[in-house]
Scaffold this motif. Sequence first.
Motif, PDB file in Angstrom:
ATOM      1  N   ILE A   1     -34.632  -9.131 145.651  1.00  0.00           N
ATOM      2  CA  ILE A   1     -35.942  -9.315 146.264  1.00  0.00           C
ATOM      3  C   ILE A   1     -36.269 -10.798 146.339  1.00  0.00           C
ATOM      4  O   ILE A   1     -36.078 -11.537 145.367  1.00  0.00           O
TER       5      ILE A   1
ATOM      6  N   VAL B   1     -37.747  -2.494 150.079  1.00  0.00           N
ATOM      7  CA  VAL B   1     -38.503  -3.746 150.116  1.00  0.00           C
ATOM      8  C   VAL B   1     -37.569  -4.912 149.795  1.00  0.00           C
ATOM      9  O   VAL B   1     -36.944  -4.937 148.738  1.00  0.00           O
TER      10      VAL B   1
ATOM     11  N   PRO C   1     -45.150  -2.162 145.114  1.00  0.00           N
ATOM     12  CA  PRO C   1     -44.477  -2.350 146.407  1.00  0.00           C
ATOM     13  C   PRO C   1     -43.683  -1.151 146.899  1.00  0.00           C
ATOM     14  O   PRO C   1     -43.606  -0.921 148.109  1.00  0.00           O
TER      15      PRO C   1
ATOM     16  N   ILE D   1     -48.103  -8.957 142.567  1.00  0.00           N
ATOM     17  CA  ILE D   1     -47.132  -8.429 141.620  1.00  0.00           C
ATOM     18  C   ILE D   1     -47.060  -9.260 140.340  1.00  0.00           C
ATOM     19  O   ILE D   1     -46.497  -8.826 139.325  1.00  0.00           O
TER      20      ILE D   1
ATOM     21  N   ASP E   1     -43.349  -6.583 152.006  1.00  0.00           N
ATOM     22  CA  ASP E   1     -44.706  -6.382 151.505  1.00  0.00           C
ATOM     23  C   ASP E   1     -45.425  -7.713 151.665  1.00  0.00           C
ATOM     24  O   ASP E   1     -45.176  -8.655 150.916  1.00  0.00           O
TER      25      ASP E   1
ATOM     26  N   SER F   1     -49.086  -8.761 148.027  1.00  0.00           N
ATOM     27  CA  SER F   1     -48.897  -8.086 146.745  1.00  0.00           C
ATOM     28  C   SER F   1     -49.167  -9.052 145.601  1.00  0.00           C
ATOM     29  O   SER F   1     -48.633 -10.160 145.574  1.00  0.00           O
TER      30      SER F   1
ATOM     31  N   GLU G   1     -48.438  -3.923 154.072  1.00  0.00           N
ATOM     32  CA  GLU G   1     -48.804  -4.562 152.801  1.00  0.00           C
ATOM     33  C   GLU G   1     -49.171  -3.482 151.799  1.00  0.00           C
ATOM     34  O   GLU G   1     -49.403  -2.322 152.163  1.00  0.00           O
ATOM     35  N   THR G   2     -49.252  -3.879 150.531  1.00  0.00           N
ATOM     36  CA  THR G   2     -49.730  -2.944 149.501  1.00  0.00           C
ATOM     37  C   THR G   2     -51.055  -3.370 148.885  1.00  0.00           C
ATOM     38  O   THR G   2     -51.879  -2.535 148.550  1.00  0.00           O
TER      39      THR G   2
ATOM     40  N   PHE H   1     -39.164 -13.641 146.741  1.00  0.00           N
ATOM     41  CA  PHE H   1     -40.588 -13.820 146.490  1.00  0.00           C
ATOM     42  C   PHE H   1     -41.074 -15.070 147.222  1.00  0.00           C
ATOM     43  O   PHE H   1     -40.416 -16.113 147.195  1.00  0.00           O
TER      44      PHE H   1
ATOM     45  N   SER I   1     -38.598  -8.354 150.578  1.00  0.00           N
ATOM     46  CA  SER I   1     -39.393  -9.554 150.318  1.00  0.00           C
ATOM     47  C   SER I   1     -40.797  -9.154 149.896  1.00  0.00           C
ATOM     48  O   SER I   1     -41.351  -8.175 150.417  1.00  0.00           O
ATOM     49  N   ILE I   2     -41.365  -9.910 148.980  1.00  0.00           N
ATOM     50  CA  ILE I   2     -42.740  -9.714 148.534  1.00  0.00           C
ATOM     51  C   ILE I   2     -43.473 -11.042 148.698  1.00  0.00           C
ATOM     52  O   ILE I   2     -43.076 -12.059 148.114  1.00  0.00           O
TER      53      ILE I   2
ATOM     54  N   ALA J   1     -38.958  -1.046 143.953  1.00  0.00           N
ATOM     55  CA  ALA J   1     -39.256  -1.686 145.237  1.00  0.00           C
ATOM     56  C   ALA J   1     -37.973  -1.901 146.030  1.00  0.00           C
ATOM     57  O   ALA J   1     -37.891  -1.582 147.221  1.00  0.00           O
TER      58      ALA J   1
END
Length: 263
Positions: free
Chosen positions: A53, A29, A224, A8, A3, A6, A206-207, A55, A31-32, A24
């Motif tokens: 995840i 998902v 996500p 988040i 994503d 985001s 992307e979100t 970040f 990676s954000i 997520a």
Amino acid sequence: MIDTHSHIYLPQFRDDLKDVLDRASESGVKSILMPAIDFDSLARMDELSHPRIEFRKMAGIHPCDVGKSLSGKLAGQDGFEDKLHKLAASPDIIAVGETGLDYYWSDEHVSAQRRSFRQHCSVAKALNKPVVIHNRNSTADMLDIIEDEQDGRLYGVWHCFNGTPEEGRRALDSGLYLGIGGVITFKNAGVDRVVADLPLDKLLLETDAPYLAPVPKRGKRNEPSYMRYTARKLAGVKNAGFDDIDRITTNNAQTLFRLDEAG
């Protein structure tokens, strides 16, 4: 999946953040990437953690927040660029932004937005990091500034792409990738038809969570895990498999943001 845009860290996720991140991860998902809205964003980003995840942080001032300051320096004013450069130079900052222009919410600070946008582009070029661009009701000015600032060193992404085919190609020619979010699933937005003719190797998923949730979650808080709906729509538009979309857009994100090199 990555994503690539985001928020988040915003308060909208405070009450159920663990559940959101678990969903997520379960949806694929890994990676954000988190664009900043202002400089207070970074401290909130540092509070995030999840065992499955990764970040990644960005630094910048959203065009709707150009009146906010960093150590007394307002975006668009003298001295701000030096402050931004010092912050974005940190190895754990993967990009500069989000920046750009927004004439939808307010046209009272257009000159300050334009100057701030140029300052972000300058810092991105100096640091050899991508610039992440917000654009709303300002496409002509945004593209003009990108082309004017392009000296062979500028690259980045037009987040939440919703332009025409001509605008999309102009952005690509100017060194930008295109961020594809929930708007591609909106029936009358037309983004799907435009994206059909644009190269997949320049598209990112992307979100923009918590905003712009895709169909069938439109109107709800975005998160996500909903990116899978966008990926499925993009797969249909490109006549490709879901796994191919996942692999190609993930590779695109890794390339643009140099995730294997980032600190």
